[in-house]
Design an enzyme around this catalytic site. Sequence first.
Site, PDB file in Angstrom:
ATOM      1  N   VAL A  56      85.001 -23.017   7.653  1.00  0.00           N
ATOM      2  CA  VAL A  56      86.165 -23.553   6.564  1.00  0.00           C
ATOM      3  C   VAL A  56      87.251 -24.925   7.439  1.00  0.00           C
ATOM      4  O   VAL A  56      87.477 -25.496   6.764  1.00  0.00           O
ATOM      5  CB  VAL A  56      87.077 -22.232   6.111  1.00  0.00           C
ATOM      6  CG1 VAL A  56      88.247 -22.858   5.406  1.00  0.00           C
ATOM      7  CG2 VAL A  56      86.134 -21.566   5.262  1.00  0.00           C
ATOM      8  N   ILE A 106      85.902 -28.243   7.421  1.00  0.00           N
ATOM      9  CA  ILE A 106      86.027 -29.071   6.126  1.00  0.00           C
ATOM     10  C   ILE A 106      87.136 -29.944   6.291  1.00  0.00           C
ATOM     11  O   ILE A 106      88.158 -29.443   6.211  1.00  0.00           O
ATOM     12  CB  ILE A 106      85.960 -28.253   5.186  1.00  0.00           C
ATOM     13  CG1 ILE A 106      84.610 -27.383   4.857  1.00  0.00           C
ATOM     14  CG2 ILE A 106      85.850 -29.079   3.618  1.00  0.00           C
ATOM     15  CD1 ILE A 106      84.453 -26.437   3.960  1.00  0.00           C
ATOM     16  N   GLU A 161      89.660 -31.162   4.313  1.00  0.00           N
ATOM     17  CA  GLU A 161      90.271 -31.196   3.086  1.00  0.00           C
ATOM     18  C   GLU A 161      90.975 -32.190   3.080  1.00  0.00           C
ATOM     19  O   GLU A 161      91.362 -32.706   1.696  1.00  0.00           O
ATOM     20  CB  GLU A 161      90.962 -29.731   2.942  1.00  0.00           C
ATOM     21  CG  GLU A 161      92.038 -29.700   3.655  1.00  0.00           C
ATOM     22  CD  GLU A 161      91.686 -28.677   4.814  1.00  0.00           C
ATOM     23  OE1 GLU A 161      92.479 -27.965   5.470  1.00  0.00           O
ATOM     24  OE2 GLU A 161      90.350 -28.546   5.128  1.00  0.00           O
ATOM     25  N   ASP A 182      79.686 -66.153 -15.162  1.00  0.00           N
ATOM     26  CA  ASP A 182      79.604 -66.869 -16.162  1.00  0.00           C
ATOM     27  C   ASP A 182      80.295 -68.259 -15.815  1.00  0.00           C
ATOM     28  O   ASP A 182      81.060 -68.599 -14.933  1.00  0.00           O
ATOM     29  CB  ASP A 182      80.463 -66.413 -17.029  1.00  0.00           C
ATOM     30  CG  ASP A 182      80.090 -67.108 -18.885  1.00  0.00           C
ATOM     31  OD1 ASP A 182      78.885 -67.376 -19.098  1.00  0.00           O
ATOM     32  OD2 ASP A 182      81.118 -67.267 -19.320  1.00  0.00           O
ATOM     33  N   ASP A 189      83.707 -62.639 -19.741  1.00  0.00           N
ATOM     34  CA  ASP A 189      84.758 -62.715 -20.550  1.00  0.00           C
ATOM     35  C   ASP A 189      84.355 -62.582 -21.976  1.00  0.00           C
ATOM     36  O   ASP A 189      85.305 -62.268 -22.684  1.00  0.00           O
ATOM     37  CB  ASP A 189      85.705 -64.178 -20.405  1.00  0.00           C
ATOM     38  CG  ASP A 189      84.718 -65.453 -20.597  1.00  0.00           C
ATOM     39  OD1 ASP A 189      83.246 -65.268 -21.102  1.00  0.00           O
ATOM     40  OD2 ASP A 189      84.976 -66.610 -20.578  1.00  0.00           O
ATOM     41  N   ASP A 201      79.053 -60.371 -22.611  1.00  0.00           N
ATOM     42  CA  ASP A 201      78.776 -60.082 -21.112  1.00  0.00           C
ATOM     43  C   ASP A 201      79.143 -58.538 -20.977  1.00  0.00           C
ATOM     44  O   ASP A 201      78.931 -58.083 -19.889  1.00  0.00           O
ATOM     45  CB  ASP A 201      80.090 -60.830 -20.426  1.00  0.00           C
ATOM     46  CG  ASP A 201      79.764 -62.443 -20.604  1.00  0.00           C
ATOM     47  OD1 ASP A 201      78.661 -62.620 -20.160  1.00  0.00           O
ATOM     48  OD2 ASP A 201      80.864 -62.989 -20.304  1.00  0.00           O
ATOM     49  N   ASP A 239      95.175 -33.115   9.156  1.00  0.00           N
ATOM     50  CA  ASP A 239      95.240 -33.647   7.760  1.00  0.00           C
ATOM     51  C   ASP A 239      96.371 -34.392   7.398  1.00  0.00           C
ATOM     52  O   ASP A 239      96.483 -34.812   6.136  1.00  0.00           O
ATOM     53  CB  ASP A 239      94.837 -32.285   6.854  1.00  0.00           C
ATOM     54  CG  ASP A 239      93.280 -31.855   6.989  1.00  0.00           C
ATOM     55  OD1 ASP A 239      92.555 -32.641   7.350  1.00  0.00           O
ATOM     56  OD2 ASP A 239      93.464 -30.621   6.888  1.00  0.00           O
TER      57      ASP A 239
END
Length: 912
Positions: A288, A291, A293, A335, A618, A622, A716
């Site tokens: 754990v 990990i 987090e 375009d 635009d 498209d 963390d």
Amino acid sequence: MADPVADSSAPASKTVDEITRDLDVDVRVGLSTAQVQRRVLEHGRNVLETDEEESLVMKFLEQFKNPLNMLLMASGGVSVLMGHLDDAISIVVALTIVVTVAFVQEYRSEKTLDALKSLVPPRCHVIRGGTTQELEASELVPGDVILIATGDRVPADGRLVEAVDLDIDESSLTGETHPVTKHTAPLQQAHLHPIAERRNLVYMGTLVRAGHGKAVVYGTGRSTEFGAVFEVVDSVEERKTPLQARMDTLANQLSMASMAVIGVIVLIGAIQGQPVFKMLQIGVSLAVAAIPEGLPICVTVTLALGVMRMASRHAILKKLPAVEALGCTNILCVDKTGTLTTNQMTALAVYVVNAADAVWPLDGNRGADPATTSLLLTGVLCNNAELVGTDVVGQATEGALLLAAAAPNVGLSTAVRLDHPRLEEVPFSSETKFMAVRCGDAAGSTWHVKGMAEAIVARCSRLQTDRLETRTMADADRQHVLAKMTTLAQQGLRVLALAKGPAMDDLVFLGLVGISDPPRPGVRATVAALAATGVTTLMLTGDAKETAGAIARQVGILDDATNDAFFCAGAELEGLPDDLLQERLRLARVFYRTCPTHKLQIVRVAQAMGAQVAMTGDGVNDAPALKAADIGIAMGTTGTDVSKEAADMILLDDNLGTILYAMAEAKGIYHNITHFLRFQLSTSVAALSLIAFTTLFGLPNPLNAMQILWINIIMDGPPAQSLGVEPVDSDVLQEGPRAREVPIITRTMLKRVLVSASLIVAGTLYVFVDELDDAWNVSRRDHTMSFTTFVLFDMFNALSCRSETKSVFAIGLLSNKAFCAAVGASLLGQLMVIYVPFLQAAFQTEELSLGDLAYMTAIASSVLVVDELRKWTESTAGRWGRPWPAKPRKKRTKSYEYAAPRDEHTDGLLPR
């Protein structure tokens, strides 16, 4: 009644009598009530319907299916069961942020289809039962006779049976900016004409700019051209960004690593005779702890800050992961109109027959000459546009003539029309290819004509020179004028010929005007800069080949606009197998006469070749390609609501150069995420290794539970998170695109993580063991020394993680103020833990001397010194060559399309 057809080529090829007979309707009477009721049952309502919408709650819960989110939930559950509430709370915070952001992004992206629906006009005028009625557009059925006039939005696809000076703006569907003049004549071989050239048809959602007309509806709802776009958009599945894909892979890797940790520790403990439950508890705790987090929070915060910085540069990101996706882009589909060009028509050049055979610029710097004034007078009279100040009301091409005539050196305003009252008009049509008006004057009346050069010179018997002299126009003169027209067209100009005379078959040729939609300032430099970083620019346009080629050459997409291998017509793509499509895409850089399905096809083929595709656009046409692309980019000023909703990013200033800045920001963001990940993994691996090593070999634990909690907060917390806001390195734009196949944890990163973790473990264990007495008894001082050493290692390691290649002294120790504040706060907190009495009691620490702090600082700084030596060695090898022979690397067999510069951060695994 025949079934309405989705392919509009069939109605376009039929006469009015044939289409009304097929649809069983009299255009004077319209449908009866009974006919309408039957057809509603048969064809449904004239609406763009989607599947039943899923509830917001279900959409929110679906976000938890993400592998990393599921892993975090599992670790949170284990943390609660084992009483680690602090870990559980941090995991809940991470999940809340990530899931909420993902939910909001998905909800907003679904507004694309709603924007398409809004283009269906709510009410319309229709003839039913012999009377004209105003109805909801949703009530229309095939066979209905609709009336349209200036300002109306067409309510369904229809075949015109009447058209009086009817001009329709179809730009939202076809991408062409010029209003289309409509007529009622059938087209020969209509299936060979793209929808933009089917001038006897009107399409749902397009806008009537001038005139009025009557049409018989042949397509409603999803059987319309807009319905086809809607269906494509509805069926396009959004692709995951490279970062999302990497995070999913990372979650799977962490899951497997966690299970391996549990299995190995439990197995070794069982062999040593330890209680299985105790070893299982230790293994789960370590897994754990492994990990990260804080990673989802860091990613979210880093991306959000990047979005804020981009917003200040006129780039709005609707989806956070799309920020990072820009850094992997190696194909940019653009375009032409409004993106590469200004979308403002300007008359740039004029040609009248002169002794020097010269083309004169219309730049306002030349003095007025009689021949140009005479030519532009015809341009003002044979013109239906108006000027309101400097704004054009009407067709852009006609507006360009008015603006040129109104320039100070010419001085012709639309007021001259009062002196030449219009007596008659012949509107422009695709058959005649010209417009003509007959105006009254002192001589009685004169025809003024403008149009395509081929059509005009065929009707001219004389020509006017620059001295206002007239002479007979010989065949050689006609060929010479057409050659001049070709020369101007090859420069990207739209060429109009003008003439006047007493009769339509006895005209005097006045000259040619070259009108341009010029490239945007800086576009050429942007295209060159993109090419330098490994990004290939493709032009996708509905325009003709000559115009597209000229603009492509001007902006640097093409060096040679005469090589047909660089061009591909949209019609060529239809029916080609995938291998031939890919072969065309390898060479072609300009795709002309394209429709929405062609653009979508190009994007998907490029993706199948391994490319990361960005698409700009635009118009409604498209939208499918914008949604299918890895990142869709809409124009904020000229873009339609549909294109903006389908896109991931919106350029508020319609400036292609903004994409360059966004790409640099995206690459910087990815680097910051990898910096954070490298720091967090090295800290996590170090902590796990330290605890696992001492536990498995029966040694005293150098850290107690509260100290491990403090280290986890640093891992963390702010010091780690501040790595995500490191300023973007100025050199980052020179890096090539990253391949999406490369994992976020590369071999290079893993090596650096292991080196840093090894130094941290070795240094901490050395200090701890050195402090133990001969009986290996652990005192408060021992814990305090090892704990503080680990924290100092962490701070120096964070400092080294600010850049992968540059010394911290080169990037500036104080350049990241958030980092300085976070590290300063962490060090202050560590001193409080050591010297504040109530914190000493909580963390089981005691006071240390200044000498102790200096001793630990010297040892902990080794992690920074080693990394600085590594950076210096690599930079020296880069400047002078490798100081020793490089180890041969195994040849890679997998190859990709689209070569790009090598990027150290991807181990060279780039698309080729």
